[in-house]
Design a protein around this motif. Sequence first.
Motif, PDB file in Angstrom:
ATOM      1  N   LEU A 141       1.033   5.388   1.416  1.00  0.00           N
ATOM      2  CA  LEU A 141       0.462   6.387   2.308  1.00  0.00           C
ATOM      3  C   LEU A 141       0.711   7.759   1.707  1.00  0.00           C
ATOM      4  CD1 LEU A 141       1.620   5.115   5.824  1.00  0.00           C
ATOM      5  CD2 LEU A 141      -0.692   4.996   4.872  1.00  0.00           C
ATOM      6  N   LEU A 191      -6.333  -0.528   7.439  1.00  0.00           N
ATOM      7  CA  LEU A 191      -5.285   0.346   6.905  1.00  0.00           C
ATOM      8  C   LEU A 191      -5.869   1.732   6.646  1.00  0.00           C
ATOM      9  CD1 LEU A 191      -3.559  -1.970   4.259  1.00  0.00           C
ATOM     10  CD2 LEU A 191      -2.337  -0.656   5.985  1.00  0.00           C
ATOM     11  N   GLN A 192      -7.042   1.756   6.027  1.00  0.00           N
ATOM     12  CA  GLN A 192      -7.642   3.041   5.680  1.00  0.00           C
ATOM     13  C   GLN A 192      -8.130   3.800   6.903  1.00  0.00           C
ATOM     14  OE1 GLN A 192      -9.941   1.061   2.662  1.00  0.00           O
ATOM     15  NE2 GLN A 192      -9.182   2.475   1.126  1.00  0.00           N
ATOM     16  N   TYR A 227       0.843  -1.207   0.000  1.00  0.00           N
ATOM     17  CA  TYR A 227       0.000   0.000   0.000  1.00  0.00           C
ATOM     18  C   TYR A 227       0.872   1.249   0.000  1.00  0.00           C
ATOM     19  CZ  TYR A 227       1.180  -0.052   5.004  1.00  0.00           C
ATOM     20  OH  TYR A 227       1.865  -0.067   6.197  1.00  0.00           O
ATOM     21  N   ALA A 262      -5.127   5.113   8.973  1.00  0.00           N
ATOM     22  CA  ALA A 262      -4.457   6.205   8.257  1.00  0.00           C
ATOM     23  C   ALA A 262      -5.202   7.524   8.488  1.00  0.00           C
ATOM     24  CB  ALA A 262      -4.375   5.886   6.772  1.00  0.00           C
ATOM     25  N   CYS A 294      -4.527   6.000   3.067  1.00  0.00           N
ATOM     26  CA  CYS A 294      -3.889   4.790   2.551  1.00  0.00           C
ATOM     27  C   CYS A 294      -4.439   4.514   1.152  1.00  0.00           C
ATOM     28  CB  CYS A 294      -4.187   3.623   3.480  1.00  0.00           C
ATOM     29  SG  CYS A 294      -3.658   2.060   2.789  1.00  0.00           S
ATOM     30  N   GLN A 319       5.766   3.827  -0.197  1.00  0.00           N
ATOM     31  CA  GLN A 319       5.084   2.536  -0.363  1.00  0.00           C
ATOM     32  C   GLN A 319       5.538   1.569   0.727  1.00  0.00           C
ATOM     33  OE1 GLN A 319       6.198   0.054  -3.675  1.00  0.00           O
ATOM     34  NE2 GLN A 319       4.123  -0.689  -4.001  1.00  0.00           N
TER      35      GLN A 319
END
Length: 698
Positions: free
Chosen positions: A202, A297-298, A200, A301, A308, A273
């Motif tokens: 950021l 993750l999202q 992923y 973030a 993300c 990344q």
Amino acid sequence: MDVTKLFGTNVFNDEVMRKWLPKDTYKALKKTIDNELHLPPEVADVVANAMKDWAIEKGATHYTHWFQPLTGSTAEKHDSFLSPTAQGGVAMEFSGKQLVKGEPDASSFPSGGLRATFEARGYTAWDCTSPAFLKEDAAGDVTLCIPTAFCSYTSEALDKKTPLLRSMSAVSQQSLRVLRVLGNKTVKKVTANIGAEQEYFLVDKKFFEKRLDLIVAGRTLFGAPAPKGQEMEDHYFGQIKDRVADFMKDLDKELWKLGIAATTKHNEVAPSQFEMAPIFTTANIAADHNQLVMETLQKVAIRRGLVCLLHEKPYARVNGSGKHTNWSLSTSEGANLLEPGKTPHDNAQFLLFICALISAVDRHADIIRRSATNSGNDLRLGGHEAPPAIISIFMGEELTEILEAITQGKKAKSKAFTTLKVGVDTLPALPKDNADRNRTSPFAFTGNKFEFRMVPSSGSISRPCIVLNTIVAEALDDIASRLEKSNNVNKETASIIKDTMKEHGRIIFNGNNYSDEWEKEAEKRGLPNIDSTVKALKSFPGKKSIGLFQKYKVLSKGEVLARYEIYLGQYSKQINIEANAALDMVKSLYIPAVIHYTKELAEGIETLEAVNASADVQRDLLSRISTHLESAYRNAGKLESERESALKITDSLKCSEMFRDKVHVTMTDLREDIDMLETLIPRKLWPVPTYADLLFKL
Ligand code: ADP
Ligand code: MG
């Protein structure tokens, strides 16, 4: 932080079940889970009640049937436990019926024609093999999430979990047949396992919010390269910055609470990344977990002022993201069927399972390729950063030699226990893996598992896993049938290996998959080179594909065809969204900014000429800018009309071809104009954050 205490605190796992369920209920539930049986209703009632009490104690007020429709993401509709009492108050209730079955309105989920819009009913059914869990939101609300399968009124699968579970059964059944002929009578079940490595990016939220393309399409549709890319090779495995380390720590904590064994984390090749990987687990749990990983993750973030990006190619000219999907089969006794042991040449069972993979992957290279498609992956595969669009297997030198020796009737030998001297005395001698790493292969044998490296970072791992399980089930079915008929299992094993290598050995390639020579060689070997999503999806309605899924009861013909329609539609819709966003940005941001500057330049030229000063530079700049501006304007007009024509095409395949061959191509031309303009306009006039902002300012 005591990880052992934190791990799984939000999961209704075995330990919790033992504590909260009466002994006989626990036993009945375990039996259902282990043997894939139906749960008796009276047991369901007791389980539901215990689940509710446990969840309420942890602060839950609502429950939801959590499922994976064919959108690619997850769906949930929250219901509270509230139930009115006769006395006019409320009680917190949750029945077995509510646990086992739900009835969400299915009309707004993709069905690919499986369900007429007037027949909106859809059903969710509890998957008791994947444990229920609690989700906490930022407001402090806690919801009990029950993993469920989602199907239509007529029992057709409208989701990714149902066929995954069916494919797991298929591969288990066929594996058992092979194990039985080889004399193994004790194994009860064979399980497919997955370990998914999630890549992923950021990006700082303040930059993200100024990029409509990132917001609606998940990738940058424009952007001149930053002065620096990934050429210094300094990000991969580099030191993790504090801000990112904080994010990763928070992420681990949230995942551990959900019982997800997040273990690896590191910087990836491209700037900004990263990658995380959990310890592998049973395929359907791994699939649920990976959905939760992407969601978490999202969520984490955003909490930290970051966003993300899960898209396969958020930025041009630096590596994109994938999801290496590690797959293996293990027995109910815990043995890994892909473990070669010390002397693989002796290990008939191991070699037969390897043969199953070789023939499965060769026979169905098109279907495997198809399971790793989406519009984002089209921008990544074959770009020398990810495997090419040609499926092949990396088997490693030793295994290939063994298989070839057996094929030629020679005595095979394993290079047992070679050690690799690293040349520094203070370091211990490392045991040499039976194969060096080959990072360029799409499908690599990595010691005791296969690593499918083509999977898109934003996609569900169910798709490739369903395919792997099913094609391997078919190959094992053939192998089992041959062995069952034979009266000399050893001899038959040798001839199965021989036949496999003769018919399917072409799929093995241990060299550099990124090279041009391989592309030519693969063509000579007759291996398919499928370079786009639309081309790959075309194999869906074929006889071979329908027959395969039908035979192993993974997908009916209708379900296969529905998926074909849905995935084609998704491709077209995604490109259409990208075209919309591109046009919006060009018309409302880029062109006005450029026009503003051309006016400034023109006025400057006039002023300079009035005093007889040279305006050559301004004139040259103005002329260059005008050339690109005119081209951008023309391409935007072209894009608009192509997009409109594509939308009018009713045939899904033709429509998606138009999006691929026209809309996408013009969008790329338009990008070239805008990216050139970006290099010619003063930074302060450029209306959006640049690649340097997005990639280097975390
Ligand atoms: P690498 O990047 O070197 O390939 P990682 O450690 O990043 O390795 O990821 C490897 C993944 O493979 C992990 O998720 C790991 O749990 C998983 N894995 C290891 N053994 C198996 C197995 N037998 N079956 C499936 N997955 C496995
Ligand atoms: Mg890795």
